[in-house]
Design a protein around this motif. Structure first.
Motif, PDB file in Angstrom:
ATOM      1  N   ALA A  97      60.105 -22.317 -43.790  1.00 35.35           N
ATOM      2  CA  ALA A  97      58.716 -22.427 -44.270  1.00 35.35           C
ATOM      3  C   ALA A  97      58.611 -21.965 -45.727  1.00 35.35           C
ATOM      4  CB  ALA A  97      57.782 -21.609 -43.388  1.00 35.35           C
ATOM      5  N   GLY A  98      58.109 -22.854 -46.566  1.00 31.92           N
ATOM      6  CA  GLY A  98      57.962 -22.526 -47.985  1.00 31.92           C
ATOM      7  C   GLY A  98      59.226 -22.720 -48.808  1.00 31.92           C
ATOM      8  N   HIS A  99      60.317 -23.162 -48.165  1.00 35.27           N
ATOM      9  CA  HIS A  99      61.581 -23.334 -48.885  1.00 35.27           C
ATOM     10  C   HIS A  99      62.071 -24.780 -48.929  1.00 35.27           C
ATOM     11  CE1 HIS A  99      62.649 -19.078 -49.387  1.00 35.27           C
ATOM     12  NE2 HIS A  99      62.177 -18.881 -48.178  1.00 35.27           N
ATOM     13  N   ALA A 100      61.353 -25.684 -48.268  1.00 33.70           N
ATOM     14  CA  ALA A 100      61.873 -27.043 -48.103  1.00 33.70           C
ATOM     15  C   ALA A 100      61.932 -27.783 -49.439  1.00 33.70           C
ATOM     16  CB  ALA A 100      61.004 -27.812 -47.115  1.00 33.70           C
ATOM     17  N   PRO A 101      62.834 -28.758 -49.546  1.00 35.42           N
ATOM     18  CA  PRO A 101      63.032 -29.460 -50.824  1.00 35.42           C
ATOM     19  C   PRO A 101      61.858 -30.361 -51.224  1.00 35.42           C
ATOM     20  CG  PRO A 101      64.508 -30.345 -49.116  1.00 35.42           C
ATOM     21  CD  PRO A 101      63.849 -29.138 -48.531  1.00 35.42           C
ATOM     22  N   VAL A 102      61.118 -30.872 -50.263  1.00 35.16           N
ATOM     23  CA  VAL A 102      59.892 -31.630 -50.575  1.00 35.16           C
ATOM     24  C   VAL A 102      58.825 -31.255 -49.560  1.00 35.16           C
ATOM     25  CG1 VAL A 102      60.764 -33.691 -51.759  1.00 35.16           C
ATOM     26  CG2 VAL A 102      60.811 -33.607 -49.275  1.00 35.16           C
ATOM     27  N   LEU A 103      57.593 -31.492 -49.971  1.00 32.70           N
ATOM     28  CA  LEU A 103      56.445 -31.142 -49.135  1.00 32.70           C
ATOM     29  C   LEU A 103      56.503 -31.843 -47.780  1.00 32.70           C
ATOM     30  CD1 LEU A 103      54.070 -29.390 -49.449  1.00 32.70           C
ATOM     31  CD2 LEU A 103      52.934 -31.167 -50.773  1.00 32.70           C
ATOM     32  N   GLU A 104      56.933 -33.082 -47.772  1.00 34.55           N
ATOM     33  CA  GLU A 104      57.024 -33.832 -46.526  1.00 34.55           C
ATOM     34  C   GLU A 104      57.962 -33.140 -45.539  1.00 34.55           C
ATOM     35  OE1 GLU A 104      56.904 -35.109 -49.476  1.00 34.55           O
ATOM     36  OE2 GLU A 104      55.485 -36.784 -49.464  1.00 34.55           O
ATOM     37  N   GLU A 109      58.480 -29.837 -45.438  1.00 36.65           N
ATOM     38  CA  GLU A 109      57.789 -28.661 -44.912  1.00 36.65           C
ATOM     39  C   GLU A 109      57.084 -29.072 -43.619  1.00 36.65           C
ATOM     40  OE1 GLU A 109      57.765 -25.594 -45.927  1.00 36.65           O
ATOM     41  OE2 GLU A 109      58.313 -25.623 -48.042  1.00 36.65           O
ATOM     42  N   LEU A 110      56.414 -30.209 -43.707  1.00 39.15           N
ATOM     43  CA  LEU A 110      55.683 -30.717 -42.549  1.00 39.15           C
ATOM     44  C   LEU A 110      56.622 -31.085 -41.410  1.00 39.15           C
ATOM     45  CD1 LEU A 110      53.109 -32.962 -44.360  1.00 39.15           C
ATOM     46  CD2 LEU A 110      52.512 -31.491 -42.458  1.00 39.15           C
ATOM     47  N   PHE A 129      70.306 -27.580 -47.031  1.00 46.15           N
ATOM     48  CA  PHE A 129      69.558 -28.590 -46.279  1.00 46.15           C
ATOM     49  C   PHE A 129      70.507 -29.465 -45.456  1.00 46.15           C
ATOM     50  CE2 PHE A 129      66.972 -32.567 -46.016  1.00 46.15           C
ATOM     51  CZ  PHE A 129      65.891 -32.035 -45.321  1.00 46.15           C
ATOM     52  N   MET A 157      51.064 -21.142 -48.252  1.00 49.49           N
ATOM     53  CA  MET A 157      51.966 -21.154 -47.100  1.00 49.49           C
ATOM     54  C   MET A 157      52.847 -19.897 -47.094  1.00 49.49           C
ATOM     55  SD  MET A 157      53.122 -25.123 -47.471  1.00 49.49           S
ATOM     56  CE  MET A 157      54.385 -25.062 -46.219  1.00 49.49           C
ATOM     57  N   GLN A 195      51.914 -25.754 -41.130  1.00 49.31           N
ATOM     58  CA  GLN A 195      52.079 -27.211 -41.171  1.00 49.31           C
ATOM     59  C   GLN A 195      50.798 -27.886 -41.679  1.00 49.31           C
ATOM     60  OE1 GLN A 195      52.645 -28.956 -37.338  1.00 49.31           O
ATOM     61  NE2 GLN A 195      53.386 -30.882 -38.145  1.00 49.31           N
ATOM     62  N   ALA A 247      50.543 -27.540 -45.470  1.00 52.07           N
ATOM     63  CA  ALA A 247      51.366 -28.514 -46.188  1.00 52.07           C
ATOM     64  C   ALA A 247      50.656 -29.872 -46.182  1.00 52.07           C
ATOM     65  CB  ALA A 247      52.744 -28.624 -45.548  1.00 52.07           C
ATOM     66  N   LEU A 253      49.254 -32.227 -49.307  1.00 51.55           N
ATOM     67  CA  LEU A 253      49.526 -33.661 -49.479  1.00 51.55           C
ATOM     68  C   LEU A 253      48.257 -34.477 -49.700  1.00 51.55           C
ATOM     69  CD1 LEU A 253      52.339 -34.611 -46.919  1.00 51.55           C
ATOM     70  CD2 LEU A 253      52.452 -34.656 -49.397  1.00 51.55           C
ATOM     71  N   ARG A 257      52.131 -36.451 -58.952  1.00 46.99           N
ATOM     72  CA  ARG A 257      52.421 -35.259 -58.161  1.00 46.99           C
ATOM     73  C   ARG A 257      53.594 -34.453 -58.730  1.00 46.99           C
ATOM     74  NH1 ARG A 257      54.132 -35.999 -51.972  1.00 46.99           N
ATOM     75  NH2 ARG A 257      55.687 -34.364 -51.938  1.00 46.99           N
ATOM     76  N   ARG A 261      59.588 -18.048 -55.789  1.00 45.07           N
ATOM     77  CA  ARG A 261      59.921 -18.700 -54.521  1.00 45.07           C
ATOM     78  C   ARG A 261      59.690 -20.208 -54.612  1.00 45.07           C
ATOM     79  NH1 ARG A 261      58.774 -16.926 -49.053  1.00 45.07           N
ATOM     80  NH2 ARG A 261      59.155 -18.691 -47.689  1.00 45.07           N
ATOM     81  N   ALA A 301      62.655 -23.040 -54.430  1.00 47.34           N
ATOM     82  CA  ALA A 301      62.647 -24.113 -53.431  1.00 47.34           C
ATOM     83  C   ALA A 301      62.759 -25.460 -54.139  1.00 47.34           C
ATOM     84  CB  ALA A 301      61.369 -24.055 -52.598  1.00 47.34           C
ATOM     85  N   GLY A 315      66.111 -27.771 -54.020  1.00 49.27           N
ATOM     86  CA  GLY A 315      65.914 -29.045 -53.330  1.00 49.27           C
ATOM     87  C   GLY A 315      66.207 -30.247 -54.217  1.00 49.27           C
ATOM     88  N   TRP A 324      68.910 -31.574 -55.463  1.00 51.85           N
ATOM     89  CA  TRP A 324      69.986 -32.469 -55.027  1.00 51.85           C
ATOM     90  C   TRP A 324      69.548 -33.315 -53.821  1.00 51.85           C
ATOM     91  CZ3 TRP A 324      72.331 -32.389 -50.218  1.00 51.85           C
ATOM     92  CH2 TRP A 324      72.085 -31.273 -49.409  1.00 51.85           C
ATOM     93  N   ARG A 353      66.412 -34.363 -53.234  1.00 56.08           N
ATOM     94  CA  ARG A 353      65.528 -35.411 -53.743  1.00 56.08           C
ATOM     95  C   ARG A 353      66.340 -36.481 -54.474  1.00 56.08           C
ATOM     96  NH1 ARG A 353      62.752 -30.703 -54.950  1.00 56.08           N
ATOM     97  NH2 ARG A 353      63.257 -30.862 -57.166  1.00 56.08           N
TER      98      ARG A 353
END
Lengths: 222, 328
Positions: free
Chosen positions: A11-18, A20-21, A69, B61, B85, B88, B92, B105, B296, B300, B304, B306, B308
């Motif tokens: 939570a809060g560390h994911a590479p994209v917002l999608e 996280e969900l 990941f 979050m 959740q 997040a 979006l 974005r 933080r 993240a 992340g 790599w 993406r």
């Protein structure tokens, strides 16, 4: 429950917002499944928060730290493919787990799809992502044999499950331009160790964090 | 002052028809939609406000996410997962609403990470016990609802519609937070003490969520004239206090303000003055957790990168294959 906890660490560390969900969504499904299972045996919170490490029967695979990941995705790939097959078989029977399995198999189909899509993206993405994904599938391979050790009370065709799993995983990894690992699929000293309450080192620390607050206030209701 | 993006034709009256049409739409309480002409100032203000709102959901979050792995029951853990959740998801929606105004974005994320755009001051305070999770639900989501319900009538359509969906979920979270506190207040003395301590720590920061007092809020007048905002900061703050005081009584906690009392004449509660210097320090980056929250988020994002890149590379390969397939 253990895998759900590990996903919660994202939570809060994911590479994209999608993501996280998606990761929270999967974690929530898994937690829901765990709560039904635990409640079938006793009090869910007592079982989750007051057992010691040696009394936990989870697979070693799901307690593995998140890593990067790719590691998380490899763990999801292996586990969700297994869960999908297992729940599918349980759902078609008339055992005590059939109702749970019937609901869980739908959730798990989504989890498997998510993990497979990411395996393809990372494996067939950039050089770096392929290298990371290969490292992850290699590293976790030795924990996969455990998933097919027969579990007492579960009337399942374990060799059949294993063959179907190997086929599916092999196909996904090849499509992702990855090499199917060749090493042993169980640790040399303890096949099915998690099921016997023998865990890996990081698990104790995970439980310490998970159980701390509950244990600090014995008897409290939350 | 950057004038390259402004719309001189609208502003200098060369196309007064557009401006008049815009003004009339606002005056009739009708919605402005993405394809409609709008003054450049209106567009910029909205992008800033919506982006800030989206960033708040994302940074927000973190303080609650702190407690997912330590939630003391599986039910509370499930509730926290669902809430994080939802946040997040709100992020979006809001980034999508900002994109209808021509923002991007990825660019907004960069601005957040570089500290060029802000997020709500409240998320710079730490969650130090599990009661904080309940108090955030009760105060912070409660304050957000006071702020956001009027925004459901905001003049910009996509923003207003996003707020309708978000408010439904926020009020659910608020009830859950309050219910956690109720449960804890009926529990052990240690649990009650946790609740009191959390209430004491979060009350004033929650009042500051509404922003500086009206006489020190230079952008408010224009935002209200454009009907982006519907009420002033002080009006909303008052509404929050009036709503929260009876809830505190029912819960059995005292709000940490000796000046707080019902004023029969005004029909509202009087209350003390928040520490505006503290608010200014927090907004400028010098709150308890500003550095940690930003770090933080930055980590993240960087870690992340790599992932993406892999997703983009894979999508490009798939597209190339599809094209090749179509040609063959």
């Amino acid at each position: 429950m253990v895998l759900s906890h590990r996903l919660g660490e994202w939570a809060g560390h994911a590479p994209v917002l999608e993501e996280e969900l998606a990761l929270a969504n999967i974690a929530l499904d898994l937690l829901g499944q765990a709560r039904v299972l635990l409640s079938m045996v006793g009090d869910e919170d007592e079982l989750a928060y007051l057992r010691e490490e040696r009394a936990f029967r989870n697979l070693q695979l799901v307690e593995q730290p998140n890593g990067d990941f790719a590691h998380t995705i490899a763990r999801q790939l292996y586990f969700s493919a297994h869960q999908y097959l297992l729940y599918g078989e349980l759902a078609s029977g008339d055992g005590p787990f059939a109702p749970l399995a019937g609901k869980a198999v739908k959730e798990t189909a989504y989890h498997r799809d998510h993990a497979e899509q990411w395996t393809l993206r990372l494996g067939d993405g950039t050089d770096e992502s392929r290298a990371r994904m290969q490292r992850a599938v290699d590293a976790l391979w030795r924990h996969t044999g455990e998933m097919f050790q027969p579990v007492e009370g579960l009337d399942v065709d374990w060799p059949g499950l294993e063959a179907a799993w190997l086929e599916r995983i092999g196909e996904v990894l090849r499509r992702a331009t990855l090499t199917v690992p060749e090493g042993p699929r169980t640790g040399a000293w303890a096949a099915g160790a998690g099921r016997q309450g023998l865990h890996t080192e990081s698990f104790g620390r995970m439980l310490a964090e998970m159980q701390h607050l509950h244990r600090s206030h014995p008897g409290a209701t939350w | 002052m950057d004038t390259t993006h402004s719309s001189p034709r609208g502003a200098d009256g060369a196309e007064p028809v557009l401006q008049q049409h815009f003004d009339a739409t606002i005056a009739r309480d009708q919605r402005i939609e993405p394809r409609d002409w709008m003054p450049e100032g209106y567009r910029k203000t909205l992008v800033r406000q919506i982006a800030q709102h989206a960033h708040s959901e994302i940074i927000g979050m973190q303080p609650e996410g702190e407690w997912i792995t330590r939630a003391p029951s599986l039910r509370r853990k499930a509730i926290l997962f669902a809430k994080v959740q939802d946040e997040a998801g709100h992020g979006l929606y809001l980034y999508s609403a900002a994109e209808t105004l021509g923002a991007d974005r990825a660019d907004l994320t960069e601005r957040l990470i570089e500290g060029r755009q802000k997020y709500s001051s409240i998320f710079n305070y730490p969650t130090l016990s599990f009661a904080d999770v309940g108090v955030i639900g009760w105060f912070v989501d409660g304050a957000a609802i006071c702020n956001q319900v009027p925004l459901c009538r905001s003049s910009y359509g996509p923003y207003a519609r996003a707020m309708v969906r978000i408010c439904k979920e926020e009020s659910f979270h608020q009830r859950q937070g309050y219910e956690l506190l109720m449960t804890m207040m009926r529990g052990t003395e240690a649990q009650r003490e946790m609740v009191r301590d959390a209430v004491n720590r979060w009350w004033w920061p929650s009042l500051m969520m509404f922003g500086p007092p009206d006489d020190a809020s230079p952008n408010s007048a224009q935002s209200m004239a454009w009907k982006i905002k519907r009420h002033s900061n002080d009006e909303l703050r008052q509404r929050f206090v009036d709503m929260t005081v009876p809830q505190a009584e029912k819960l059995g906690v005292t709000l940490p303000d000796p000046e707080l009392r019902w004023n029969e004449e005004r029909g509202h509660h009087d209350f003390g003055t928040p520490d505006w210097d503290e608010l200014m320090r927090v907004i400028k980056g010098d709150g308890p957790c500003n550095a940690q929250r930003m770090e933080r988020r930055r980590t993240a994002h960087e870690e992340g990168a790599w992932v993406r890149a892999a997703a983009s590379a894979h999508a490009a390969k798939q597209a190339a294959r599809a094209e090749k397939g179509a040609v063959a």
